[in-house]
Design a protein around this motif. Structure first.
Motif, PDB file in Angstrom:
ATOM      1  N   CYS A  42       2.939 -32.361   2.071  1.00 21.58           N
ATOM      2  CA  CYS A  42       3.714 -32.008   3.256  1.00 21.58           C
ATOM      3  C   CYS A  42       2.846 -31.163   4.192  1.00 21.58           C
ATOM      4  CB  CYS A  42       4.930 -31.198   2.809  1.00 21.58           C
ATOM      5  SG  CYS A  42       6.030 -30.698   4.135  1.00 21.58           S
ATOM      6  N   THR A  44       3.689 -28.563   5.418  1.00 22.46           N
ATOM      7  CA  THR A  44       3.918 -27.186   4.963  1.00 22.46           C
ATOM      8  C   THR A  44       2.814 -26.737   3.999  1.00 22.46           C
ATOM      9  OG1 THR A  44       6.306 -27.202   5.305  1.00 22.46           O
ATOM     10  CG2 THR A  44       5.494 -25.786   3.534  1.00 22.46           C
ATOM     11  N   HIS A  65       5.390 -29.304  -3.087  1.00 20.94           N
ATOM     12  CA  HIS A  65       6.831 -29.157  -3.335  1.00 20.94           C
ATOM     13  C   HIS A  65       7.570 -30.489  -3.203  1.00 20.94           C
ATOM     14  CE1 HIS A  65       6.002 -28.409   0.941  1.00 20.94           C
ATOM     15  NE2 HIS A  65       7.098 -29.131   1.125  1.00 20.94           N
ATOM     16  N   GLU A  66       6.820 -31.578  -3.384  1.00 24.61           N
ATOM     17  CA  GLU A  66       7.465 -32.900  -3.473  1.00 24.61           C
ATOM     18  C   GLU A  66       7.049 -33.513  -4.816  1.00 24.61           C
ATOM     19  OE1 GLU A  66       6.456 -35.261  -0.010  1.00 24.61           O
ATOM     20  OE2 GLU A  66       7.836 -34.148   1.279  1.00 24.61           O
ATOM     21  N   CYS A 152      11.385 -33.509   0.035  1.00 22.38           N
ATOM     22  CA  CYS A 152      11.248 -32.521   1.129  1.00 22.38           C
ATOM     23  C   CYS A 152      11.388 -33.221   2.471  1.00 22.38           C
ATOM     24  CB  CYS A 152       9.940 -31.739   1.077  1.00 22.38           C
ATOM     25  SG  CYS A 152       9.805 -30.645   2.521  1.00 22.38           S
ATOM     26  N   ARG A 336       3.601 -40.770   4.582  1.00 23.40           N
ATOM     27  CA  ARG A 336       3.305 -39.673   3.669  1.00 23.40           C
ATOM     28  C   ARG A 336       2.193 -40.053   2.701  1.00 23.40           C
ATOM     29  NH1 ARG A 336       4.931 -34.821   4.966  1.00 23.40           N
ATOM     30  NH2 ARG A 336       6.509 -33.890   3.639  1.00 23.40           N
TER      31      ARG A 336
HETATM   32 ZN    ZN Z   1       7.734 -29.990   2.782  1.00 26.26          ZN
END
Ligand code: ZN
Ligand code: NAD
Ligand code: ZN
Length: 368
Positions: A42, A44, A65-66, A152, A336
């Motif tokens: 991500c 992030t 966090h995925e 996410c 992604r």
């Molecule tokens: Zn994210």
């Protein structure tokens, strides 16, 4: 079981992640150990690795966090999942469960919330710990690689669209057609909205059209505020800003219809001064939105499991992480990138490749 695993670690903000060995964490009471199958990357993670936000993670840490993986060990007292379950370890790693926000379904803003790949080690590693009360339950119809971006990017777009309160048949403008945006387009179409997409990259806009966008605007060559106002007849009822760019925030407000709602989810560092008169006199709602709660998560995954949308994914090994982050920064990732751990096994006798066997100093994991 092997005692160490491969991980991509942020040791210094703003420097490349270090590929190194790390002790496999042991689940304590109420925790589970997840063997990572896939983890999306991500934008992030890029902000995190640079330490760009006011509240910074403690160094060193493992982002991601995925993460999707299989439950391989249970700490004592765990009743929510069993070994072999496929779960997602998301941004909302855990929350207190009993404050006003948690009780109201707003656990994402709980004072005690912990964040995966930020305040807790994340999925850029072969194993990670999770709180079984907050994991995503991955429907059988989805592979780990397909599910990763949903937990996410998909969730944040889906919740953000709900927060615009745009109704079926109304216009939603989405600024930024990257990881979050390419999924938000598909959620919005599945939710019966008309969608106008703004980006600065022709390739992303072509993909947006392919994914069902009714109209696209290139913010490099057109003024997106007036283009969106024109095509929507006065501005979009809902606007979702996913672009990590302050310019996009200003433009997004300009795209919002009178009495419409502009939802901010992009998190570029910096300030966003608001033209107060326009906001007040046009009765515009400006609203932040942060991932989604566990019910939103179940809904977001259900859309994907029912085939209403599909993440466009590019699989890469963990060793490519610095190159992936660089491409994300340059806006060169379509859809992604998902780190694929299939075929990887924990260290025992295999060659270590680019991973550092001995960290320069003993390092205590964030949890464990
Ligand atoms: Zn994210
Ligand atoms: P991404 O890099 O995959 O996509 C960003 C997209 O924005 C790209 O397509 C890029 O071309 C486009 N873009 C850049 N500048 C633009 C501009 N001026 N106008 C229009 N489009 C522009 O990133 P992502 O993974 O989708 O994440 C986007 C942002 O959302 C990041 O800041 C990330 O931290 C944030 N985020 C927030 C939440 C939340 O809960 N609020 C959750 C996840 C990610
Ligand atoms: Zn709470």
């Amino acid at each position: 079981m092997a005692r160490t695993m491969h991980a991509a670690v942020v040791e210094i903000f703003g420097k490349p992640l270090v590929l190194r060995e790390w002790d496999i964490p042991v689940p304590g009471r109420g925790q589970i150990l997840v063997k990572t199958e896939a983890c999306g990357v991500c934008h992030t993670d890029l902000h995190a690795a640079r330490g760009e936000w006011p509240r910074k993670p403690t160094l060193p840490f493992i982002p991601g966090h995925e993460a999707i993986g299989l439950v391989v060990a249970l700490g004592s007292g765990v009743i929510q999942v069993k070994e072999g379950d496929r779960v997602g370890v998301p941004w909302l790693f855990s929350a207190c469960g009993h404050c006003e926000h948690c009780l109201g379904g707003w656990e994402t803003v709980c004072e005690e919330a912990q964040f995966g790949g930020y305040t807790r080690n994340g999925g850029f590693a072969e194993y990670l710990l999770a709180d079984p009360r907050y994991v995503a339950h991955v429907p059988a119809a989805l592979s780990a690689q397909e599910a990763a971006p949903i937990i996410c990017a998909g969730l944040t777009g889906y919740k953000g669209i709900k927060e615009t309160q745009a109704k079926p048949g109304q216009w939603l403008a989405i600024s930024g057609a990257g990881g979050l945006g390419h999924l938000a387009i598909q959620y919005a179409k599945a939710m019966g909205l008309k969608v106008c997409v703004v980006d600065i990259d022709e390739g992303k806009l072509a993909q947006a059209t392919h994914l069902g966008a009714d109209h696209v605007v290139n913010a490099k060559t057109d003024d997106p505020s007036s283009a969106v106002r024109q095509v929507t007849g006065g501005g979009a009822h809902g606007v979702l800003i996913t672009a990590p760019s302050i310019t996009a925030f200003h433009q997004g407000l300009g795209m919002t219809r009178k009495h419409g709602t502009c939802v901010l989810v992009g998190l570029p560092p910096g300030e966003f001064p608001v033209p107060l008169f326009d906001l007040v006199a046009n009765c515009v709602t400006l609203r932040g939105s942060f991932v989604g709660n566990r019910q939103d998560m179940a809904e977001a995954l259900a859309f994907a499991a029912e085939g209403k949308l599909r993440a466009e994914i590019e699989l890469q090994p963990l060793t490519a992480i610095n190159d992936i982050l660089e491409r994300l920064e340059q806006g060169q990732v379509k859809g992604r990138v998902v780190i694929d751990f299939h075929g990887e096994s924990p260290r025992s006798d295999r060659t270590r490749g680019p991973f550092q066997a001995h960290p320069s100093a003993p390092i205590t994991p964030l949890h464990g």
